[in-house]
Design a protein around this motif. Structure first.
Motif, PDB file in Angstrom:
ATOM      1  N   GLU A  64      11.053   0.943  -2.628  1.00  0.00           N
ATOM      2  CA  GLU A  64      11.631   1.986  -3.492  1.00  0.00           C
ATOM      3  C   GLU A  64      12.938   1.522  -4.123  1.00  0.00           C
ATOM      4  N   ARG A  68      13.512   0.932  -8.164  1.00  0.00           N
ATOM      5  CA  ARG A  68      14.542   1.662  -8.909  1.00  0.00           C
ATOM      6  C   ARG A  68      15.411   0.705  -9.738  1.00  0.00           C
ATOM      7  N   GLU A  92       2.356   4.644  -4.878  1.00  0.00           N
ATOM      8  CA  GLU A  92       2.906   5.957  -5.275  1.00  0.00           C
ATOM      9  C   GLU A  92       4.348   5.760  -5.742  1.00  0.00           C
ATOM     10  N   VAL A  93       5.122   4.969  -5.008  1.00  0.00           N
ATOM     11  CA  VAL A  93       6.527   4.717  -5.378  1.00  0.00           C
ATOM     12  C   VAL A  93       6.614   4.019  -6.741  1.00  0.00           C
ATOM     13  N   SER A  95       4.401   3.883  -9.234  1.00  0.00           N
ATOM     14  CA  SER A  95       3.960   4.734 -10.359  1.00  0.00           C
ATOM     15  C   SER A  95       5.026   5.757 -10.704  1.00  0.00           C
ATOM     16  N   ARG A  96       5.697   6.280  -9.684  1.00  0.00           N
ATOM     17  CA  ARG A  96       6.710   7.304  -9.899  1.00  0.00           C
ATOM     18  C   ARG A  96       7.978   6.712 -10.514  1.00  0.00           C
ATOM     19  N   THR A  97       8.302   5.460 -10.146  1.00  0.00           N
ATOM     20  CA  THR A  97       9.613   4.894 -10.488  1.00  0.00           C
ATOM     21  C   THR A  97       9.608   4.061 -11.765  1.00  0.00           C
ATOM     22  N   ASP A 100       6.491   4.116 -18.046  1.00  0.00           N
ATOM     23  CA  ASP A 100       5.083   4.076 -18.444  1.00  0.00           C
ATOM     24  C   ASP A 100       4.619   2.739 -19.022  1.00  0.00           C
ATOM     25  N   ARG A 131      -2.085   1.186 -12.473  1.00  0.00           N
ATOM     26  CA  ARG A 131      -1.819   1.583 -13.874  1.00  0.00           C
ATOM     27  C   ARG A 131      -1.934   0.306 -14.675  1.00  0.00           C
TER      28      ARG A 131
END
Lengths: 251, 251
Positions: A64, A68, A92-93, A95-97, A100, A131
């Motif tokens: 994470e 970031r 998950e980390v 894709s969220r961070t 796009d 992704r």
């Protein structure tokens, strides 16, 4: 294609060297202790950012924080691959961070410097497209196959469910054995030698990997509970048969 | 020299066949299910009694009953060898039960049909002379060496102390894994494959052997306690690091 490897710990160095036989590989480490290699070039953070592909070889618990920091600095259309031993949590980390425009492809090379001592041919690697276009996924699938690996595409959930009962249990048993200070013996059986090999392979890996495997894979708790119950059942059978005579039918 | 093998279970058949390449071997079983072999001849109880050497391939828990029956029938100067996976208990039983004229030599071939699938060369066998001349002990030591085995003379106590932490722990871990119905997996790591091999090797052995190994070796209780404590310690470390962050320094 310029491939950057973020993190030059035990696995990162090994993976950078392995990929360095096919790609122009640049290795980056936040700590300058990293050793140079014939197969990859040490680089700065800026050098890493200029790569087309960045492969994260950091501990699961560091993903994470690393994501970031990269999120602010990556050029659009960079491909980020992770190599974590669990897949649901880091993907998950990421894709969220990550913004796009950044592609994400999950990988889990299920081997390391110890188990690949005699080469990587036939060893398994998991691919978890996250992704990313099918074209890019297929390119890496083909690349790993050409390297002799056995490639398995699966979802992050499929991977974690399976890995809890294969990698997770192996590392758990290895660490329990590691507590016992077992020694080789002239009268060691073939089975005992295998037990010592399991202990060595798992205890050579970083302690952090063990903790992360058990904490970040949502299916390992169940594995540990199953293992503890099996342990208790076998102890109970021994107690029962000790009292009532060693009759296998009481089982 | 006529060698009799008492008991034609999985190990007895294997040992009779192995010795049958060097000696005239007669196999005796109390149950007539035993299968004939090219390397040994099936015989009756009377046929067995006429052998110069009788090798017991019976479960540890059956040794006392078998010794009592043989004690009445054996000719003086017969050599009785046991093959039990523990040594203090069966040798105490044999010395107490068999008349003075009968020689006793303890052995523990530390392999079986599974671990010797690719031959017995280099595998360990323990010799524990009990009530026997040095000449006879040396003859068997030399014989086993010529068969390619790695021969180790030790006392019954030395053997049991060592075996509790090599054979005993391997069988215990194998049986715990056997409770879990683990399956092979396309993404199995090298370590996990070794774990499955340990399970197969130990769970292929008779259940009675497992019980006897744990019950009749006076040192396995301590081994099981150590193992249980190690298991609990590792679980506790995981609980602690889950709460406080996965910091290896808390260990």
């Amino acid at each position: 294609m310029r491939v950057g490897v973020y993190g030059l710990g035990r696995f990162g160095r090994f993976w950078a060297e392995t990929l360095g036989t096919r790609f122009e590989v640049y290795g980056y480490s936040r700590t300058p202790k990293a050793i140079a290699s014939r197969h990859f070039t040490l680089t700065t953070y800026e050098g890493l950012l200029s790569c087309d592909v960045i492969i994260l070889c950091v501990s699961i618990s560091a993903v994470e924080e690393v994501a970031r920091s990269l999120a602010r600095d990556l050029s659009p259309s960079t491909l980020v691959m992770d190599t974590c031993s669990v897949k649901t949590y880091p993907l998950e980390v990421l894709s969220r961070t990550l913004p796009d425009g950044i592609d994400i492809l999950g990988t889990h090379p299920m081997f390391g410097p110890d188990s690949a001592r005699e080469g990587i041919a036939g060893l398994p690697i998991v691919l978890t497209p996250c992704r990313v276009t099918e074209e890019v996924s297929s390119f890496w699938e083909e690349t790993f196959r050409e390297m002799g690996l056995s490639v398995h595409r699966m979802t992050a959930e499929e991977h974690d469910r399976e890995a809890a009962y294969t990698q997770g249990i192996t590392h758990f048993v290895g660490r329990v054995l590691g507590e016992l200070h077992l020694e080789d013996s002239p009268i060691a059986t073939v089975g005992y030698r295998k037990l010592l090999e399991i202990r060595e392979q798992t205890c050579n890996d970083p302690w952090q990997l063990f903790l992360d495997l058990q904490h970040y894979n949502p299916y390992t708790r169940r594995m540990r509970e199953d293992l503890a119950q099996a342990f208790t059942r076998i102890l109970a059978v021994l107690d029962r048969t000790l009292d009532g005579g060693a009759d296998p039918s009481v089982r």
